[in-house]
Every structure is written in structure tokens, then in C-alpha cells.
Design an enzyme around this catalytic site. Structure first.
Site, PDB file in Angstrom:
ATOM      1  N   HIS A 136      -2.883 -12.514   5.207  1.00  4.75           N
ATOM      2  CA  HIS A 136      -2.831 -11.996   6.584  1.00  4.75           C
ATOM      3  C   HIS A 136      -3.521 -12.928   7.592  1.00  4.75           C
ATOM      4  CE1 HIS A 136      -1.115  -8.295   5.190  1.00  4.75           C
ATOM      5  NE2 HIS A 136      -2.178  -7.938   4.510  1.00  4.75           N
ATOM      6  N   ASP A 173       3.030  -8.679  -2.349  1.00  2.87           N
ATOM      7  CA  ASP A 173       2.035  -7.686  -1.921  1.00  2.87           C
ATOM      8  C   ASP A 173       2.779  -6.583  -1.140  1.00  2.87           C
ATOM      9  OD1 ASP A 173      -1.268  -7.755  -1.277  1.00  2.87           O
ATOM     10  OD2 ASP A 173      -0.057  -6.604   0.145  1.00  2.87           O
ATOM     11  N   HIS A 175       2.026  -5.189   1.467  1.00  2.00           N
ATOM     12  CA  HIS A 175       1.907  -5.407   2.917  1.00  2.00           C
ATOM     13  C   HIS A 175       2.546  -6.757   3.294  1.00  2.00           C
ATOM     14  CE1 HIS A 175      -1.620  -2.883   1.734  1.00  2.00           C
ATOM     15  NE2 HIS A 175      -1.168  -2.167   2.754  1.00  2.00           N
ATOM     16  N   ASP A 262      -0.816  -4.145  -4.908  1.00  2.67           N
ATOM     17  CA  ASP A 262      -1.032  -2.842  -4.284  1.00  2.67           C
ATOM     18  C   ASP A 262       0.249  -2.014  -4.159  1.00  2.67           C
ATOM     19  OD1 ASP A 262      -0.264  -4.766  -2.474  1.00  2.67           O
ATOM     20  OD2 ASP A 262      -1.966  -4.473  -1.124  1.00  2.67           O
TER      21      ASP A 262
HETATM   22 ZN   LIG Z   1      -1.777  -5.657   0.486  1.00  3.86          ZN
END
Ligand SMILES: [Zn+2]
Length: 330
Positions: A136, A173, A175, A262
Site C-alpha cells: 500500500h 492479498d 486488499h 488475508d
Molecule cells: Zn491485506
């Protein structure tokens, strides 16, 4: 970690693991999900791997601040360092909690990424088991528990020696890895494939399917979104259906993987229902892509994943699969 480096001594042709004890120094408070226990769990699981496996475990020197400037703004790096030294509790946003030793952890993780870049340049393959995570982070932005973008660091370290090198980056991931995606959004040398939860419902609310790049990089981003609560079979099917869209755009020299766990059914974020077997199948498939297109040059980075049980159990099996595939060429 010393036990692991002596159990798996350096062998240049083996699958390389990079980690550093300083990565455990980033303390974020007991109620924050991104704790040192995550990496400790991975290490505990790896301590049970057979010493006969073709694995080489190394603790590379921490990065110099100047080396992080390959990707990051020097003013940003200095602000982060001084926020840690001055005892601030968070940096740039409330979810980026920091402690006095966070910058040491950041440098250690950066050093692992730089070592992985050298391995890839030498035709090898490896996994950077690091924290804090990185996908990120932007050039001058910390976000989503991330401070330094390790994948971008590897890309730039390789490009310094091979300016024409091309990269396929795969991020599984749950996200969207918007830090990396937007660093290279108009770059035709990097194809970014991300599989993540629908951005309407999950952080960082980016990575819609229609976001496919811009300018010279148009078509070099493939964002695949899945409804929350998706099953592991639905998740895995997306690799079959969409991963190979890079073939129309480039033949990658290197495959880099943002390995976040995740989306697992046991993850406390509770977003999807992916199981161990799906992650293992996905990584095996990615190794096949690396073998077919990149002469086996694959570099992985630990991103999210907050179930300590999953990390302790699943990461070693994935490392074993990769090590055997790397040496066996299967
Ligand atoms: Zn994540």
C-alpha cells in the site's frame, strides 16, 4: 532466526529466504493486527521444515536510507525516521502505528528486498519474509500498515542494472495493492495483476475492474474484483480466467508476487473463504508462469494475513513447494 540461518546455510542455487530479526522491532500495540507475532509465527513454522530441503536462509544487511530513495522521496523518509525517534504513535494516518524502533524494521525489510533483487538478477528465486508489509506504500505516502514499497524497490534495483527489464506483478492479498499499482500505472514495462475484494466494500476502495492503466501503460493493469464472502474455488478460478491477460502486453523477465493471506477463511478480517489448498495451488501455478516466461525468476513478498495459525501452518508448506519446484524444475 539464527537457528534458521545455520539450518539452511547459503547455497546459491537453492530457493532463497530473506528475513531479519529487526523486522520484529516494529511494535504497534496489542490491539493492532499487524504484530510481530505474525512473523514469529512464520518463523516458528519454518523451524519445522526439513533441513534436507533446498532452501538457503539469509539475514541480509539493513538497507541504507539512500537506497530507499530508489523509490521513495527523501523528505518522506526523513519525516518517518524523525517521527519514530520523537516517539510519535502513528505516521500519516491512524492505522499506521509506529514505535521508536519502527524505522529499524523498515530498513531491515528494505535490505531483504534489495537482497532479493540481487538474487533475481543472478537468475535465482526467493521469498522476502518481512514486516511491516509494503504493497500500500506510495512514493511519499505510508498507508494500510505499509511504509516502504518492497516490490517497487526490487523493480528499481533491477532496472538500475537492466533498464529494459519487464515485470509481471501478481498481488493476491485481499486488499488492492494501490501503492504499487499507482506508482506504475502508466508504465508499459510492468504488468500488474491484482485479485482482491470489491472496492465498494473494502479498503483501500480502489482497484475497480475498469482501472486498467493509463497513457503508455494502458492495458497493463488487470484488477480482478471478487464479492466479499467468495469461496476459495471462486478465488482460484480467477487465476485461470484472467492471469494470462499479460500475454498480449509483454513477456515478463521477472515475476514478483505480493503474497497476502488475508483472503483465508480463518483470517480475523473475515473477508473471504480461501483455504490452504487454494493458496498452495495458486502459488504452484505462479511458479509455472515464472518457469514458462521468466526462467524461474520469481520473488515473493509477505504482505497481509493476520491469522497466526494460518501463517505458521501455510507459509512453510508454500516455501517447501517453491523450493522443490525451483530445484526440480517442475
Ligand atoms: Zn491485506
Amino acid at each position: 532466526m539464527q537457528e534458521l540461518t545455520s539450518r539452511f546455510p547459503y547455497r546459491g542455487n537453492f530457493f532463497q529466504i530473506y528475513s531479519h530479526p529487526d523486522c520484529l522491532l516494529h511494535e504497534v500495540g496489542a490491539d493492532h493486527p499487524e504484530t510481530p507475532d505474525r512473523l514469529k509465527s512464520v518463523l516458528r513454522g519454518c523451524a519445522r521444515l526439513s533441513p534436507a530441503l533446498p532452501i538457503s536462509w539469509q539475514t541480509p544487511p539493513p538497507a541504507q536510507v539512500a537506497e530507499l530513495e530508489l523509490v521513495h522521496d527523501i523528505g518522506y523518509l526523513e519525516r518517518l525516521r524523525s517521527a519514530c525517534q520523537q516517539g510519535h504513535s502513528c505516521f500519516m494516518s491512524y492505522d499506521n502505528q509506529i514505535g521508536p524502533q519502527t524505522f529499524r524494521a523498515v530498513l531491515a525489510a528494505g535490505g531483504c528486498a534489495l537482497a532479493l533483487a540481487q538474487t533475481l538478477l543472478g537468475q535465482g528465486a526467493g521469498f522476502a519474509l518481512v514486516r511491516p508489509p509494503g504493497h500500500h506504500a506510495g512514493r511519499k505516502r505510508a498507508e494500510g500498515f505499509c511504509y516502504i514499497n518492497h516490490t517497487a524497490l526490487v523493480i528499481e534495483a533491477i532496472r538500475r542494472q537492466q533498464p529494459e527489464a519487464t515485470f509481471l506483478v501478481v498481488d493476491f492479498d485481499v486488499h488492492h495493492g494501490h501503492g504499487l499499482n499507482f506508482l506504475y500505472y502508466d508504465d508499459p514495462g510492468i504488468f500488474y495483476y491484482s485479485l482482491h475484494g470489491e472496492p465498494e466494500h473494502i479498503y483501500p476502495n480502489t482497484g475497480h475492474r475498469q482501472e486498467t492503466g493509463q497513457g503508455a501503460g494502458m492495458g497493463c493493469t488487470c484488477n480482478i474484483t471478487l464479492p466479499l464472502d467468495s469461496s476459495g474455488d471462486q478465488w482460484l478460478q480467477q487465476f485461470e480466467d484472467h492471469l494470462h491477460s499479460f500475454e498480449k502486453k509483454l513477456r515478463p523477465d521477472y515475476l514478483l508476487v505480493n503474497a497476502g493471506f488475508d483472503a483465508h477463511k480463518d483470517d480475523p478480517f473475515g473477508v473471504m473463504h480461501v483455504e490452504d489448498r487454494h493458496f498452495r495451488a495458486a502459488v504452484r501455478g505462479l511458479y509455472t508462469v515464472a518457469r514458462d516466461y521468466c526462467r524461474g525468476r520469481i520473488g515473493l513478498f509477505l504482505e497481509g494475513g493476520y491469522s497466526k495459525g494460518v501463517l505458521e501452518r501455510l507459509l512453510p508448506t508454500i516455501i517447501e513447494d517453491l523450493a522443490l519446484a525451483h530445484l526440480g524444475g517442475d
